[in-house]
Design a protein around this motif. Structure first.
Motif, PDB file in Angstrom:
ATOM      1  N   GLU A   1       0.859  -1.180   0.000  1.00  0.00           N
ATOM      2  CA  GLU A   1       0.000   0.000   0.000  1.00  0.00           C
ATOM      3  C   GLU A   1       0.895   1.229   0.000  1.00  0.00           C
ATOM      4  N   SER A   2       0.544   2.197  -0.808  1.00  0.00           N
ATOM      5  CA  SER A   2       1.299   3.449  -0.868  1.00  0.00           C
ATOM      6  C   SER A   2       0.393   4.613  -0.522  1.00  0.00           C
ATOM      7  N   ALA A   3       0.964   5.624   0.109  1.00  0.00           N
ATOM      8  CA  ALA A   3       0.242   6.851   0.423  1.00  0.00           C
ATOM      9  C   ALA A   3       1.160   8.022   0.105  1.00  0.00           C
ATOM     10  N   THR A   4       0.574   9.063  -0.447  1.00  0.00           N
ATOM     11  CA  THR A   4       1.340  10.260  -0.801  1.00  0.00           C
ATOM     12  C   THR A   4       0.919  11.418   0.104  1.00  0.00           C
ATOM     13  N   GLN A   5       1.897  12.084   0.661  1.00  0.00           N
ATOM     14  CA  GLN A   5       1.660  13.262   1.499  1.00  0.00           C
ATOM     15  C   GLN A   5       1.705  14.501   0.608  1.00  0.00           C
ATOM     16  N   TYR A   6       0.688  15.343   0.717  1.00  0.00           N
ATOM     17  CA  TYR A   6       0.627  16.581  -0.066  1.00  0.00           C
ATOM     18  C   TYR A   6       0.780  17.785   0.857  1.00  0.00           C
ATOM     19  N   ALA A   7       1.516  18.773   0.389  1.00  0.00           N
ATOM     20  CA  ALA A   7       1.661  20.048   1.089  1.00  0.00           C
ATOM     21  C   ALA A   7       2.139  21.085   0.078  1.00  0.00           C
ATOM     22  N   ASP A   8       1.878  22.340   0.335  1.00  0.00           N
ATOM     23  CA  ASP A   8       2.286  23.418  -0.569  1.00  0.00           C
ATOM     24  C   ASP A   8       1.855  23.137  -2.009  1.00  0.00           C
ATOM     25  N   ASN A   9       0.630  22.655  -2.144  1.00  0.00           N
ATOM     26  CA  ASN A   9       0.025  22.400  -3.452  1.00  0.00           C
ATOM     27  C   ASN A   9       0.721  21.330  -4.291  1.00  0.00           C
ATOM     28  N   GLY A  10       1.345  20.334  -3.642  1.00  0.00           N
ATOM     29  CA  GLY A  10       1.985  19.269  -4.401  1.00  0.00           C
ATOM     30  C   GLY A  10       2.415  18.121  -3.511  1.00  0.00           C
ATOM     31  N   PRO A  11       2.786  17.027  -4.133  1.00  0.00           N
ATOM     32  CA  PRO A  11       3.261  15.878  -3.356  1.00  0.00           C
ATOM     33  C   PRO A  11       4.652  16.158  -2.798  1.00  0.00           C
ATOM     34  N   ILE A  12       4.852  15.787  -1.506  1.00  0.00           N
ATOM     35  CA  ILE A  12       6.169  16.011  -0.901  1.00  0.00           C
ATOM     36  C   ILE A  12       6.799  14.743  -0.329  1.00  0.00           C
ATOM     37  N   ASP A  13       5.989  13.693  -0.178  1.00  0.00           N
ATOM     38  CA  ASP A  13       6.534  12.463   0.388  1.00  0.00           C
ATOM     39  C   ASP A  13       5.651  11.283  -0.018  1.00  0.00           C
ATOM     40  N   VAL A  14       6.263  10.107  -0.128  1.00  0.00           N
ATOM     41  CA  VAL A  14       5.536   8.881  -0.414  1.00  0.00           C
ATOM     42  C   VAL A  14       5.969   7.833   0.597  1.00  0.00           C
ATOM     43  N   MET A  15       4.987   7.152   1.174  1.00  0.00           N
ATOM     44  CA  MET A  15       5.272   6.034   2.073  1.00  0.00           C
ATOM     45  C   MET A  15       4.688   4.771   1.462  1.00  0.00           C
ATOM     46  N   THR A  16       5.437   3.685   1.564  1.00  0.00           N
ATOM     47  CA  THR A  16       4.963   2.390   1.100  1.00  0.00           C
ATOM     48  C   THR A  16       5.062   1.409   2.247  1.00  0.00           C
ATOM     49  N   GLN A  17       4.019   0.630   2.433  1.00  0.00           N
ATOM     50  CA  GLN A  17       4.019  -0.393   3.468  1.00  0.00           C
ATOM     51  C   GLN A  17       3.815  -1.741   2.805  1.00  0.00           C
ATOM     52  N   ILE A  18       4.664  -2.694   3.184  1.00  0.00           N
ATOM     53  CA  ILE A  18       4.594  -4.045   2.638  1.00  0.00           C
ATOM     54  C   ILE A  18       3.756  -4.901   3.578  1.00  0.00           C
ATOM     55  N   GLY A  19       2.823  -5.649   3.018  1.00  0.00           N
ATOM     56  CA  GLY A  19       1.956  -6.524   3.806  1.00  0.00           C
ATOM     57  C   GLY A  19       2.300  -7.983   3.601  1.00  0.00           C
ATOM     58  N   GLU A  20       1.291  -8.827   3.660  1.00  0.00           N
ATOM     59  CA  GLU A  20       1.491 -10.269   3.541  1.00  0.00           C
ATOM     60  C   GLU A  20       1.790 -10.659   2.093  1.00  0.00           C
ATOM     61  N   THR A  21       2.380 -11.826   1.956  1.00  0.00           N
ATOM     62  CA  THR A  21       2.666 -12.400   0.644  1.00  0.00           C
ATOM     63  C   THR A  21       1.759 -13.610   0.453  1.00  0.00           C
ATOM     64  N   THR A  22       1.034 -13.620  -0.649  1.00  0.00           N
ATOM     65  CA  THR A  22       0.147 -14.741  -0.963  1.00  0.00           C
ATOM     66  C   THR A  22       0.829 -15.640  -1.984  1.00  0.00           C
ATOM     67  N   LEU A  23       0.827 -16.920  -1.693  1.00  0.00           N
ATOM     68  CA  LEU A  23       1.414 -17.923  -2.581  1.00  0.00           C
ATOM     69  C   LEU A  23       0.299 -18.812  -3.097  1.00  0.00           C
ATOM     70  N   SER A  24       0.199 -18.929  -4.413  1.00  0.00           N
ATOM     71  CA  SER A  24      -0.764 -19.839  -5.042  1.00  0.00           C
ATOM     72  C   SER A  24       0.029 -20.902  -5.784  1.00  0.00           C
ATOM     73  N   LEU A  25      -0.142 -22.149  -5.381  1.00  0.00           N
ATOM     74  CA  LEU A  25       0.595 -23.263  -5.979  1.00  0.00           C
ATOM     75  C   LEU A  25      -0.343 -24.199  -6.711  1.00  0.00           C
TER      76      LEU A  25
END
Length: 192
Positions: free
Chosen positions: A44-68
């Protein structure tokens, strides 16, 4: 180079996963003849906005799904990975059973003759889906599909270990990669 093959599907039970120290595993065992493996890690990614534009991006890694998709999971393996009991070749599935955490490894063959080797370090499997079809005039294979959910280890937050034999520095570690769940901290120690 492209991945053109899949083989060597193995697993190892996770014995300990302390919040400090190293995770330990049981012996590496064969899983089943592999047909396909799909690995997808949630992000999941989220972008922080300030001063009328994007200033930071955070990404969080979650679970990994395996299909066999496999040829057929042996009954002993199925019982072990699902936490079920097997007696004389019979598994009586109990709703209260909880499968153990385990690591799963496999090899992807590359079109240039090299290999991509993978360990997913901590996960559990759900009961596989089964499908049976009647025989017809032409033979039709009926494979088994199973899904697992993998998460990071408590000991070091590692959820996946990948090596590639196309990288010269990895070559000395290839032979031992599946002897046990690969200890990536070995990479910090010079080979003698």
């Amino acid at each position: 180079m492209a991945i053109v093959g899949l083989r060597n599907l193995v697993y190892a039970p996770l014995l300990t996963d302390p919040s400090e120290g190293k995770a330990t595993y049981g012996a590496v065992k064969p899983f089943a003849p592999a047909i396909t493996a799909g690995v997808e890690t949630a992000q999941e990614s989220a972008t922080q906005y300030a001063d009328n534009g994007p200033i930071d991006v955070m990404t969080q890694i979650g679970e990994t799904t395996l299909s066999l998709t496999v040829d057929e999971i042996p009954m002993e393996v199925l019982a072990e990975i699902l936490g079920q009991e097997i007696k004389k070749g019979v598994i009586a599935y109990k709703q209260s059973a909880v499968g153990p955490y385990l690591a799963l490894g496999f090899t992807g063959n590359k079109s240039d003759g090299n290999e991509r080797v993978v360990w997913l370090t901590k996960g559990r499997f759900s009961i596989p889906s089964d499908e049976w079809n009647t025989k017809t005039d032409s033979p039709e294979f009926q494979n088994q599909e199973i899904e697992g959910t993998f998460i990071r280890r408590d000991a070091d937050e590692v959820f996946k270990i990948v090596g590639d034999t196309a990288v010269a520095e990895f070559a000395p570690y290839r032979e031992e990669f599946f002897e046990e769940v690969f200890d990536y901290t070995k990479l910090d120690t010079p080979i003698v």
